[in-house]
Design an enzyme around this catalytic site. Structure first.
Site, PDB file in Angstrom:
ATOM      1  N   GLY A 117       0.841  -1.192   0.000  1.00  0.00           N
ATOM      2  CA  GLY A 117       0.000   0.000   0.000  1.00  0.00           C
ATOM      3  C   GLY A 117       0.873   1.238   0.000  1.00  0.00           C
ATOM      4  CD  GLN A 156       3.461   5.619   2.995  1.00  0.00           C
ATOM      5  OE1 GLN A 156       2.495   5.137   2.404  1.00  0.00           O
ATOM      6  NE2 GLN A 156       4.431   4.864   3.496  1.00  0.00           N
ATOM      7  CB  CYS A 197       5.425   1.838   7.628  1.00  0.00           C
ATOM      8  SG  CYS A 197       4.903   3.369   6.848  1.00  0.00           S
ATOM      9  CG  LEU A 198       6.723   0.994   1.502  1.00  0.00           C
ATOM     10  CD1 LEU A 198       6.041   1.367   0.198  1.00  0.00           C
ATOM     11  CD2 LEU A 198       7.869   0.012   1.263  1.00  0.00           C
ATOM     12  CG  HIS A 232      -0.397   1.077   7.541  1.00  0.00           C
ATOM     13  ND1 HIS A 232       0.601   0.590   8.382  1.00  0.00           N
ATOM     14  CD2 HIS A 232       0.249   1.839   6.618  1.00  0.00           C
ATOM     15  CE1 HIS A 232       1.772   1.062   7.973  1.00  0.00           C
ATOM     16  NE2 HIS A 232       1.594   1.824   6.909  1.00  0.00           N
ATOM     17  CD  GLU A 233      -1.251   2.393   3.018  1.00  0.00           C
ATOM     18  OE1 GLU A 233      -0.716   3.507   3.098  1.00  0.00           O
ATOM     19  OE2 GLU A 233      -0.603   1.329   3.029  1.00  0.00           O
ATOM     20  CG  HIS A 240       0.633   6.630   5.938  1.00  0.00           C
ATOM     21  ND1 HIS A 240       1.795   7.003   6.576  1.00  0.00           N
ATOM     22  CD2 HIS A 240       0.801   5.336   5.593  1.00  0.00           C
ATOM     23  CE1 HIS A 240       2.631   5.953   6.610  1.00  0.00           C
ATOM     24  NE2 HIS A 240       2.043   4.932   6.031  1.00  0.00           N
TER      25      HIS A 240
HETATM   26  O1  GNR Z   1       4.162  -2.631   2.488  1.00  0.00           O
HETATM   27  C1  GNR Z   1       3.539  -2.513   3.541  1.00  0.00           C
HETATM   28  N1  GNR Z   1       3.303  -3.605   4.295  1.00  0.00           N
HETATM   29  C2  GNR Z   1       2.462  -3.599   5.393  1.00  0.00           C
HETATM   30  C3  GNR Z   1       2.513  -4.699   6.241  1.00  0.00           C
HETATM   31  C4  GNR Z   1       1.682  -4.770   7.329  1.00  0.00           C
HETATM   32  C5  GNR Z   1       0.801  -3.745   7.579  1.00  0.00           C
HETATM   33  C6  GNR Z   1       0.750  -2.637   6.766  1.00  0.00           C
HETATM   34  C7  GNR Z   1       1.575  -2.563   5.666  1.00  0.00           C
HETATM   35  S1  GNR Z   1       1.491  -1.186   4.619  1.00  0.00           S
HETATM   36  C8  GNR Z   1       3.125  -1.180   3.998  1.00  0.00           C
HETATM   37  C9  GNR Z   1       3.288  -0.116   2.943  1.00  0.00           C
HETATM   38  C10 GNR Z   1       3.103   1.234   3.587  1.00  0.00           C
HETATM   39  O2  GNR Z   1       3.926   1.763   4.275  1.00  0.00           O
HETATM   40  N2  GNR Z   1       1.952   1.811   3.416  1.00  0.00           N
HETATM   41  O3  GNR Z   1       1.698   2.974   4.015  1.00  0.00           O
HETATM   42 NI    NI Z   2       2.884   3.004   5.781  1.00  0.00          NI
END
Ligand code: GNR
Ligand code: NI
Length: 168
Positions: free
Chosen positions: A46, A51, A92-93, A134-135, A138
């Site tokens: 995601g 980001q 998270c990236l 999670h997104e 952000h």
């Molecule tokens: O790549 C991603 N893997 C992930 C793993 C577990 C819970 C959430 C994520 S999202 C993350 C990519 C990202 O940072 N999205 O904002």
């Molecule tokens: Ni993230």
């Protein structure tokens, strides 16, 4: 298409609250394409516009194994439909190299628009529900590390700041 640089914790720009998308134009669709390219290249499931330093309410996802199921959510809103919490090891990236358990509601109903402004709704559970929450965090300036203890968060912050100094 273009790869976009991904902001990393503790960059203060990750704390900005994104504003609603109002123009559903080629610029938006070009941004969506670039976000997918950036997400796939980084091997993420995601990516929120925040980001890549675009503070608009927009996110892309692809939780499929084959990387053939892109989803786009513009101006997403969700409600919890199952309060029971599930723990999931999140990464998270924007927090590269760290993975920690986070608890979130197991099932949600999401309403959003597509890149042409068409509204849609869907229910999500399990990993998809984790990822969408999670997104959307952000877009509200929130990161998964905010759910951890201050000590853990501080340790992650320190390690990433050190990494950033090395590569600066
Ligand atoms: O790549 C991603 N893997 C992930 C793993 C577990 C819970 C959430 C994520 S999202 C993350 C990519 C990202 O940072 N999205 O904002
Ligand atoms: Ni993230």
């Amino acid at each position: 298409m273009a790869l976009l640089p991904i902001l990393e914790f503790p960059d203060p720009r990750l704390r900005k609250v994104a504003v609603p998308v109002t123009s559903f134009d080629d610029g938006l669709r070009n941004l969506v394409d670039n976000m997918f390219e950036t997400m796939y290249k980084a091997e993420g499931i995601g990516l929120a516009a925040t980001q890549v330093n675009v503070h608009k309410r927009l996110l892309v996802l692809d939780i499929s194994e084959e990387k053939d199921s892109p989803l786009v959510f513009v101006n997403p809103e969700f409600e919890v439909i199952e309060e029971a919490l599930q723990e999931y090891q999140e990464g998270c990236l924007s927090v590269p190299g760290f993975f920690e358990e986070v608890s979130r509601p197991r099932a949600i109903r999401v309403q959003a628009q597509d890149p042409h402004g068409e509204s849609f709704a869907m229910e999500a559970r399990d990993v998809l529900a984790v990822c969408i929450q999670h997104e959307i965090d952000h877009l509200n300036g929130k990161l998964f590390v905010d759910y951890l203890s201050p000590l853990k968060r501080q340790r992650i912050r320190g390690k990433l700041e050190k990494e950033h100094k090395k590569s600066a």
